[in-house]
Enzyme design. Structure first.
Site, short mmCIF file in Angstrom:
data_model
loop_
_atom_site.label_atom_id
_atom_site.label_comp_id
_atom_site.label_asym_id
_atom_site.label_seq_id
_atom_site.Cartn_x
_atom_site.Cartn_y
_atom_site.Cartn_z
N HIS A 263 40.84 48.70 34.96
CA HIS A 263 39.82 48.80 33.91
C HIS A 263 38.48 49.20 34.54
CE1 HIS A 263 42.22 46.73 30.60
NE2 HIS A 263 42.94 46.51 31.68
N TYR B 139 42.13 38.95 39.82
CA TYR B 139 40.76 39.34 39.45
C TYR B 139 39.78 38.84 40.51
CZ TYR B 139 42.49 40.42 34.68
OH TYR B 139 43.16 40.93 33.60
C1 HEM Z 1 49.62 40.21 36.24
C2 HEM Z 1 49.08 40.96 35.38
C3 HEM Z 1 47.71 41.59 35.50
C4 HEM Z 1 47.03 42.02 36.60
C5 HEM Z 1 47.48 41.96 38.05
C6 HEM Z 1 45.76 42.54 36.17
C7 HEM Z 1 44.78 43.07 37.00
C8 HEM Z 1 43.49 43.37 36.63
C9 HEM Z 1 42.39 43.60 37.52
C10 HEM Z 1 42.49 43.64 39.03
C11 HEM Z 1 41.27 43.80 36.80
C12 HEM Z 1 39.85 44.03 37.31
C13 HEM Z 1 39.14 42.67 37.41
C14 HEM Z 1 37.72 42.71 37.94
O1 HEM Z 1 37.46 43.27 39.03
O2 HEM Z 1 36.82 42.12 37.29
C15 HEM Z 1 41.66 43.71 35.42
C16 HEM Z 1 40.83 43.85 34.35
C17 HEM Z 1 41.20 43.63 33.05
N1 HEM Z 1 42.44 43.20 32.60
FE1 HEM Z 1 44.05 42.81 33.69
N2 HEM Z 1 45.68 42.43 34.81
C18 HEM Z 1 46.86 41.84 34.36
C19 HEM Z 1 47.19 41.51 33.08
C20 HEM Z 1 46.37 41.69 32.00
C21 HEM Z 1 46.70 41.32 30.66
C22 HEM Z 1 47.98 40.62 30.19
C23 HEM Z 1 45.63 41.68 29.92
C24 HEM Z 1 45.51 41.55 28.43
C25 HEM Z 1 45.15 40.91 27.64
C26 HEM Z 1 44.62 42.25 30.78
C27 HEM Z 1 43.38 42.69 30.39
C28 HEM Z 1 42.37 43.09 31.23
C29 HEM Z 1 41.07 43.47 30.79
C30 HEM Z 1 40.57 43.49 29.34
C31 HEM Z 1 40.34 43.81 31.92
C32 HEM Z 1 38.92 44.33 31.98
C33 HEM Z 1 37.94 43.23 32.21
C34 HEM Z 1 36.58 43.83 32.32
O3 HEM Z 1 36.20 44.66 31.48
O4 HEM Z 1 35.88 43.45 33.26
N3 HEM Z 1 45.10 42.24 32.04
N4 HEM Z 1 43.02 43.43 35.34
#
Ligand code: HEM
Ligand code: HEM
Ligand code: HEM
Lengths: 366, 192
Positions: free
Chosen positions: A69, A336
């Site tokens: 993201h 995260y």
């Molecule tokens: C094991 C599963 C998942 C992994 C490994 C993962 C990994 C990541 C990582 C690395 C980030 C960046 C975080 C940062 O640097 O602040 C991220 C952002 C995000 N993830 Fe996931 N994610 C997973 C599952 C999900 C799921 C199930 C959702 C849904 C609801 C989701 C929604 C988001 C959203 C909305 C962001 C953006 C947050 C922002 O705008 O700062 N993720 N994810």
């Protein structure tokens, strides 16, 4: 001086070797146990670092940006509680009439902060509610009703399958097919993705928590829930053709006219509804509460806005909301945190952190 | 006040072993939680924060005990260098058992996280929100933890050396129960 030396008060045995060896063995055993628990002697264990390394292997490193993201925009506003959720959760954010300030972020999934907005049909909304009592509720939601996988292991396997083949620069279709064949739980998501089109606006999308959580009421009773942000704006049009960046401009334009609103809809599970499987929806007849209104009234660029240094870890929760047994939640928290440490280290130019390359954002934008 | 009992004061001995267990547990909990994506990550982190703050509070009590009750002298025949090493490593251990929780608390503060010790107990921030400070403190938390672990290993090695090889009463001086009379303090008599 005596002619014969007095016996040593602490006689030392002839051969100390076995005792030295014993001491060495004890120290070595503890050090090995530490290394094992830390994952160094267990290279096959899925660790948060391996998850993040896989994101980087797939898309490259964009210093300072989120590892997923990566492309997004900061927003701010507030949440006004209706009081309907207060019977199920003691969280201050749900008290009747309570107004809670929110710092949020809209984004698209993917690790490349320069990816075209139309490259994926998914949008995301992340929110940090700061309650008057100082406790926080952080949530990251996606604009789809189901997640492709249920476990971090499957998520990792999916990332591996998506890794571009060095020869073609594209994921190997055979590996993708093998992944989907091995993971039938992805069917609901794939059915959704077949018809999903990239939206022209962040404002017209619904955003789902996907993971289940627990609300804790005043008696300490736990209620399994999922939630969703349902937009007030419904004028969803087709995305402009041939343009890479339109979501930001659309949002700015809408906010210049009026704040954008979403209803927070909380769905209560019936006994037996799965709380540990984000690939399955709950039946449509479940009780749904209208917990209140999210109002977004300003936006800032993500390179300088307040959301930049926020880790939207979905396990940061106030008293009254708790994580469920969904295995994705602890994995998200752990991953995260690694992403957050890497990007803040890069922002701080700490030695050993990745440096901006020609591909990364220009200096003037920092 | 001079310690001629050959023993650490009882509160010092009790605190030593209680905190030895807590600190060692914290090192394993910490390293275990950051290398796991399972539920372990969530529940270990829930233990890590309150246990760490408890260590901070106990360390303050322990330092006060230390200042009121000087420790028994080390065996007089211990080479100067070993005495120095013992003293330096003890102060390093004290410094780390206070620094580790403070850095943990400060890094969460700098990262803008609420410092939750339980579902509802929140500590105030002790550092302004700042991403650069977060990154530095977060790395510091890791490096100090590694230093603490290595110092602990050396400390354990030294304790076993005293107990198994020199058999000079040093190990007994920190034991909670006195099984046998520890060797008399030998600060004033040169055995050779
Ligand atoms: C094991 C599963 C998942 C992994 C490994 C993962 C990994 C990541 C990582 C690395 C980030 C960046 C975080 C940062 O640097 O602040 C991220 C952002 C995000 N993830 Fe996931 N994610 C997973 C599952 C999900 C799921 C199930 C959702 C849904 C609801 C989701 C929604 C988001 C959203 C909305 C962001 C953006 C947050 C922002 O705008 O700062 N993720 N994810
Ligand atoms: C993480 C675990 C531990 C910590 C942080 C720790 C810390 C300390 C400190 C700070 C002192 C100095 C007391 C003072 O001079 O005021 C001390 C003394 C001592 N510790 Fe530990 N300790 C730990 C584990 C152990 C273990 C596992 C053993 C033995 C098997 C041990 C044996 C001793 C002994 C024998 C002394 C007395 C040394 C002397 O006479 O000066 N300690 N410990
Ligand atoms: C004696 C006290 C403490 C010890 C020995 C200790 C030890 C550790 C260790 C070994 C790690 C893993 C570091 C790594 O491999 O990167 C860790 C991580 C962590 N510690 Fe501590 N810690 C202590 C106190 C605290 C306190 C008081 C807090 C907060 C109030 C805290 C918060 C954290 C957090 C949040 C992480 C993990 C962050 C992440 O997931 O990236 N620690 N700690």
């Amino acid at each position: 001086m005596h002619a014969t030396p007095e016996p040593d008060p602490t006689p030392i045995p002839r051969s100390l070797l076995p005792r030295f060896l014993l001491i060495g063995a004890i120290l070595l055993a503890i050090a090995a146990a530490f290394a094992y628990v830390g994952g160094w002697l267990a290279p096959h264990r899925l660790t948060p670092k391996r998850l993040i390394d896989q994101f980087q292997a797939n898309a490259g490193v964009y210093p300072g940006y989120r590892r997923n993201h990566a492309k997004g925009v900061c927003v701010a506003g507030y949440f006004k509680s209706s009081g309907q959720a207060a019977a199920y959760s003691v969280a201050q954010v749900f008290a009747p009439g309570e107004r809670t300030p929110v710092v949020g972020r809209f984004a698209i999934p993917g690790s490349n902060p320069y990816a075209p907005d139309g490259s994926v049909p998914i949008r995301s909304m992340a929110l940090r509610f700061t309650q008057a009592n100082g406790q926080q509720w952080r949530t990251g939601m996606n604009s789809m009703p189901v997640f492709p996988v249920a476990t971090p292991q499957a998520f990792f396997a999916q990332l591996q399958a998506q890794q571009p083949d060095p020869a073609t620069g594209k994921p190997d279709p055979k590996k993708l097919a093998a992944f989907f064949a091995a993971h039938p739980e992805t069917a609901a998501f794939r059915a959704w993705a077949k018809t999903a089109k990239p939206s022209a606006s962040f404002a017209t999308e619904s955003y789902w928590s996907l993971d289940a959580f627990e609300f804790v009421d005043a008696k300490g009773v736990r209620h399994a829930v999922r939630w969703r942000m349902a937009p007030e704006a419904t004028d969803s049009g087709a995305a402009p053709a041939g343009q890479a960046d339109y979501l930001d401009a659309d949002l700015r334009q809408r906010l210049a006219q009026a704040p954008q609103r979403w209803k927070l809809l909380v769905t209560l599970a019936n006994p037996g509804d799965p709380t540990d499987d984000a690939t399955q929806t709950w039946p449509a007849d479940r009780t749904t509460l209208d917990a209140g209104m999210l109002v977004i009234d300003s936006e800032q660029a993500q390179d300088s806005g307040a959301c930049r240094d926020i880790n939207y870890d979905p396990t940061v929760l106030p008293h009254g909301i708790a994580i469920s047994d969904d295995p994705l939640l602890p994995a998200r928290s752990a991953a995260y945190a690694v992403s957050y440490l890497r990007r803040t280290s890069e922002e701080a130019h700490l030695p050993g952190s990745a440096r901006p390359s020609a591909k990364a954002r220009p200096e003037s934008a920092r | 006040m001079k310690n001629t009992t050959g023993l650490f004061a009882l509160p010092a001995r009790v605190l030593h072993w209680l905190m030895a267990v807590m600190i060692l547990a914290m090192l394993f909990i910490g390293i275990g939680m950051v290398s796991s994506v399972s539920e372990r990550h969530a529940w270990l982190l829930r233990i890590h924060k309150p246990l760490g703050i408890a260590i901070l509070l106990l360390a303050v009590v322990r330092l006060a005990v230390r200042l009121r009750h000087p420790p028994p002298p080390l065996p007089a025949d211990l080479p100067t260098l070993q005495k120095l090493a013992a003293r330096a490593s003890h102060w390093l251990l004290y410094a780390l058992m206070i620094a580790m929780p403070l850095v943990g608390w400060a890094m969460l503060s700098a990262g803008g996280y609420p410092v939750m010790l339980s579902d509802s107990l929140r500590l105030p921030a002790i550092f302004p929100t700042n991403a650069t400070a977060f990154a530095i403190l977060r790395h510091l938390h890791t490096w100090l933890a590694m230093l603490l672990f290595l110092t602990f290993l050396a400390h354990l090695g030294a304790a076993l050396y005293h107990g198994l090889i020199r058999r000079d009463g040093v190990l007994a001086s920190i034991a909670v129960h006195r099984r046998e009379t520890p060797a008399p303090p030998q600060a004033d008599v040169d055995a050779r």
